[in-house]
Design a protein around this motif. Structure first.
Motif, PDB file in Angstrom:
ATOM      1  N   PRO A   1     129.513  94.640  70.966  1.00  0.00           N
ATOM      2  CA  PRO A   1     129.224  94.545  72.401  1.00  0.00           C
ATOM      3  C   PRO A   1     130.281  93.679  73.089  1.00  0.00           C
ATOM      4  O   PRO A   1     130.888  92.813  72.465  1.00  0.00           O
ATOM      5  CB  PRO A   1     127.845  93.878  72.431  1.00  0.00           C
ATOM      6  CG  PRO A   1     127.690  93.193  71.118  1.00  0.00           C
ATOM      7  CD  PRO A   1     128.485  93.985  70.139  1.00  0.00           C
ATOM      8  N   ASP A   2     130.511  93.946  74.368  1.00  0.00           N
ATOM      9  CA  ASP A   2     131.515  93.225  75.151  1.00  0.00           C
ATOM     10  C   ASP A   2     130.976  91.835  75.489  1.00  0.00           C
ATOM     11  O   ASP A   2     130.032  91.688  76.254  1.00  0.00           O
ATOM     12  CB  ASP A   2     131.803  94.031  76.428  1.00  0.00           C
ATOM     13  CG  ASP A   2     132.916  93.422  77.258  1.00  0.00           C
ATOM     14  OD1 ASP A   2     133.234  92.232  77.057  1.00  0.00           O
ATOM     15  OD2 ASP A   2     133.467  94.146  78.099  1.00  0.00           O
ATOM     16  N   LEU A   3     131.610  90.820  74.904  1.00  0.00           N
ATOM     17  CA  LEU A   3     131.118  89.449  75.054  1.00  0.00           C
ATOM     18  C   LEU A   3     131.215  88.946  76.491  1.00  0.00           C
ATOM     19  O   LEU A   3     130.443  88.097  76.917  1.00  0.00           O
ATOM     20  CB  LEU A   3     131.905  88.529  74.106  1.00  0.00           C
ATOM     21  CG  LEU A   3     131.583  87.033  74.112  1.00  0.00           C
ATOM     22  CD1 LEU A   3     130.115  86.766  73.835  1.00  0.00           C
ATOM     23  CD2 LEU A   3     132.439  86.309  73.080  1.00  0.00           C
ATOM     24  N   TRP A   4     132.176  89.487  77.249  1.00  0.00           N
ATOM     25  CA  TRP A   4     132.409  88.954  78.587  1.00  0.00           C
ATOM     26  C   TRP A   4     131.776  89.789  79.703  1.00  0.00           C
ATOM     27  O   TRP A   4     131.930  89.482  80.856  1.00  0.00           O
ATOM     28  CB  TRP A   4     133.911  88.766  78.830  1.00  0.00           C
ATOM     29  CG  TRP A   4     134.421  87.553  78.112  1.00  0.00           C
ATOM     30  CD1 TRP A   4     134.414  86.267  78.568  1.00  0.00           C
ATOM     31  CD2 TRP A   4     134.980  87.501  76.803  1.00  0.00           C
ATOM     32  NE1 TRP A   4     134.921  85.423  77.618  1.00  0.00           N
ATOM     33  CE2 TRP A   4     135.284  86.149  76.517  1.00  0.00           C
ATOM     34  CE3 TRP A   4     135.239  88.454  75.812  1.00  0.00           C
ATOM     35  CZ2 TRP A   4     135.844  85.735  75.321  1.00  0.00           C
ATOM     36  CZ3 TRP A   4     135.800  88.040  74.615  1.00  0.00           C
ATOM     37  CH2 TRP A   4     136.098  86.706  74.377  1.00  0.00           C
ATOM     38  N   GLN A   5     131.132  90.893  79.284  1.00  0.00           N
ATOM     39  CA  GLN A   5     130.563  91.744  80.314  1.00  0.00           C
ATOM     40  C   GLN A   5     129.252  91.159  80.829  1.00  0.00           C
ATOM     41  O   GLN A   5     128.442  90.662  80.055  1.00  0.00           O
ATOM     42  CB  GLN A   5     130.288  93.137  79.735  1.00  0.00           C
ATOM     43  CG  GLN A   5     130.014  94.163  80.819  1.00  0.00           C
ATOM     44  CD  GLN A   5     130.114  95.562  80.252  1.00  0.00           C
ATOM     45  OE1 GLN A   5     129.653  95.826  79.143  1.00  0.00           O
ATOM     46  NE2 GLN A   5     130.722  96.457  80.996  1.00  0.00           N
ATOM     47  N   GLU A   6     129.062  91.249  82.129  1.00  0.00           N
ATOM     48  CA  GLU A   6     127.824  90.737  82.701  1.00  0.00           C
ATOM     49  C   GLU A   6     126.640  91.524  82.159  1.00  0.00           C
ATOM     50  O   GLU A   6     126.677  92.751  82.071  1.00  0.00           O
ATOM     51  CB  GLU A   6     127.855  90.849  84.225  1.00  0.00           C
ATOM     52  CG  GLU A   6     128.274  89.557  84.886  1.00  0.00           C
ATOM     53  CD  GLU A   6     128.234  89.673  86.392  1.00  0.00           C
ATOM     54  OE1 GLU A   6     127.115  89.692  86.935  1.00  0.00           O
ATOM     55  OE2 GLU A   6     129.301  89.756  86.998  1.00  0.00           O
ATOM     56  N   GLN A   7     125.614  90.778  81.808  1.00  0.00           N
ATOM     57  CA  GLN A   7     124.425  91.421  81.241  1.00  0.00           C
ATOM     58  C   GLN A   7     123.613  92.125  82.311  1.00  0.00           C
ATOM     59  O   GLN A   7     123.510  91.658  83.434  1.00  0.00           O
ATOM     60  CB  GLN A   7     123.528  90.365  80.595  1.00  0.00           C
ATOM     61  CG  GLN A   7     123.968  89.975  79.206  1.00  0.00           C
ATOM     62  CD  GLN A   7     123.031  88.928  78.649  1.00  0.00           C
ATOM     63  OE1 GLN A   7     123.074  87.788  79.047  1.00  0.00           O
ATOM     64  NE2 GLN A   7     122.171  89.336  77.725  1.00  0.00           N
ATOM     65  N   GLN A   8     123.049  93.244  81.927  1.00  0.00           N
ATOM     66  CA  GLN A   8     122.053  93.901  82.782  1.00  0.00           C
ATOM     67  C   GLN A   8     120.780  93.079  82.666  1.00  0.00           C
ATOM     68  O   GLN A   8     120.391  92.703  81.561  1.00  0.00           O
ATOM     69  CB  GLN A   8     121.767  95.331  82.288  1.00  0.00           C
ATOM     70  CG  GLN A   8     122.997  96.139  81.951  1.00  0.00           C
ATOM     71  CD  GLN A   8     123.877  96.411  83.160  1.00  0.00           C
ATOM     72  OE1 GLN A   8     123.379  96.532  84.274  1.00  0.00           O
ATOM     73  NE2 GLN A   8     125.177  96.480  82.947  1.00  0.00           N
ATOM     74  N   SER A   9     120.154  92.772  83.784  1.00  0.00           N
ATOM     75  CA  SER A   9     118.900  92.027  83.638  1.00  0.00           C
ATOM     76  C   SER A   9     117.754  92.809  84.255  1.00  0.00           C
ATOM     77  O   SER A   9     117.894  93.965  84.617  1.00  0.00           O
ATOM     78  CB  SER A   9     119.015  90.657  84.262  1.00  0.00           C
ATOM     79  OG  SER A   9     119.407  90.778  85.616  1.00  0.00           O
TER      80      SER A   9
END
Lengths: 324, 324
Positions: free
Chosen positions: B316-324
């Protein structure tokens, strides 16, 4: 108009910012002697007609011979020809004595195993201050897939090529609010290492081996016989320490055996297992070489060795013969 | 004597084996328009008097303007000027529009932030087949410690410099009876990673942290809130899996805290601890840059990113903003 006179060293250094390949230029002197010298002043000039140029110091001992030569050959050196670059950059003795020359279209010596070669007819020379500029017509050329030797700032170098698309790991590579991003060297080293190892773990899993067991088998593959204490001097920097429990596990799996005197060695099965691991590591490496290029992987290894040198906590030499 | 006609593409490719830097050459046209183009046909000619040369296709739109110019400037581009190289290699529009020029000794445009610059007086031009060779006297030059942009085989590249002494880790680097030696990429990656980490473990030891705890704190430093399951998707490829025991330990140490909904986040103390780790990783990196050179470390990172791309198991992309 008087000509400018600079601090020679500063001027040379500034010129050294311009990266170049390394070439050897060869010809045959009027008396039949083969001559050759290292030059990085080579460059292409024209495609049609095919022409190249290079320049030679007027004080060079070979300047008259090159001036009178009808032909000269340009050899773009490959990475493994650095010793030739040094030989042909120095004066004296027979520089060609260990080289089996190829047959070219002229009498100019043709050195094998270069990245590229250009066999030229000397067309014209131009005055270039303390140098003479040689312009030649290319009569024939060839090329081999050998990573070229590079020169920059007075040092040999290798290249790491940049793909046309930027290489980013994350879709947000420079997230400004983060305390670190994908450019942290420690992160990149860790991720590369663990991704390589991840591809080997399927193999480990078949025998329920842990990473530390793989490390131990690899050490014994090289060093043959070691006590538990000696083994640990090789692997403790990885954060793993081999315990008696691990030793029992590896013994029960018929991978290592205890010798009288407290040393351990690989069993036949252990050696086969370790060779299998290493074959897998080599296969992953071969895949990477195919995808990234041999020269680029070579450059990566060079840089890793330099990092290892600078961060070495004093590890024992894994390949040194043991005192017994 | 008729001139040779080669397959143009093969000839270009062979010439591309010769590595070069990348320059932008600028001048002012008779009508006052600034002109500039990308060239890798630059080379030094003479030290005393200081002279350099480059060549330009006779079909170039700028050939007349350069021919009439009394001065031109050579800019040896640095790694972060690749976009300028592309801009000045293309035709059209105002190439200088986003550049704040420096003041030079002539009216020729002087671009800032290059690895080196040579301000030249046009001395003479020579015919070079389909190109014109420009020879200039260097009136002034300067240099900055910026890693130069490199071009090889039609691609941009970086250099990894080779120290004059060969870099060997072992005193017996090519022990022929061994199934692997220090040239195995997997070995070099592992050793580099673990040696870097070894230098951080003193810090971990102060708080009895294990490597996996460091990984988790680093992930939470970027991603703020995660469930145990989400955390493990980021670290399981390292061979470590975070258990409830680890979570309890980190909670008891006041490094992480559980939120309603099952997510974990760093406590104030946890964030400070993680920032301290990352500062240490950055300090080690700064030391390496000082010892190996900024350009070389940049080349290393580029190669590591390319390795990571090719061996990525789908992290998974460590720097991508999480979907919440």
């Amino acid at each position: 108009m008087t000509s400018v006179k600079f601090d020679n060293q500063a001027f040379r250094q500034a010129l050294g910012s311009f990266t170049t390949g390394v070439t050897i230029i060869t010809a045959t002197a009027p008396d039949g002697t083969p001559i050759g010298l290292t030059a990085n002043s080579f460059n292409s000039v024209s495609l049609d007609p095919p022409m190249v140029l290079w320049s030679l110091a007027k004080t060079s001992l070979s300047v008259d011979a090159f001036n009178e030569a009808e032909h000269w050959n340009v050899h773009v050196l490959s990475q493994h020809q650095q010793h030739l670059s040094n030989t042909f950059a120095a004066r004296g003795e027979d520089k060609f004595k260990d080289i089996t020359l190829d047959n070219g279209i002229s009498t100019a010596p043709l050195i094998p195993e270069c990245s590229a070669r250009f066999q030229c007819r000397n067309m014209v020379t131009h005055d270039g201050g303390d140098h003479l500029i040689f312009i030649g017509e290319v009569l024939d050329f060839d090329q081999q897939a050998l990573p070229p030797l590079v020169f920059q700032q007075g040092q040999y170098a290798m290249t790491a090529r940049k793909p046309w698309e930027e290489v980013n790991l994350s879709s947000e590579p420079s997230a400004p609010q983060c305390s670190y991003n994908e450019d942290l060297l420690g992160y990149l080293l860790g991720r590369s290492h663990f991704q390589m190892l991840f591809r080997m773990r399927k193999l480990f899993d078949e025998q329920a081996l842990e990473d530390s067991h793989f490390f131990v088998l690899s050490v014994l593959n090289i060093q043959q016989k070691m006590t538990l204490e000696q083994l640990n001097t090789h692997i403790e920097y990885t954060g793993h320490l081999l315990s008696e429990v691990d030793i029992d596990f590896l013994t029960n799996q018929d991978l290592i055996e205890r010798l009288t005197g407290g040393c351990y060695q690989l069993t036949t099965h252990g050696r086969e297992t370790s060779l299998h691991h290493i074959a897998q590591a080599k296969a992953i490496e071969e895949e990477l070489i195919a995808e990234l290029g041999a020269g680029d992987v070579m450059a990566l290894k060079l840089m890793l060795k330099r990092v290892i040198h600078k961060t070495d906590p004093g590890l024992p030499d894994l390949w040194q013969e043991q005192q017994s």
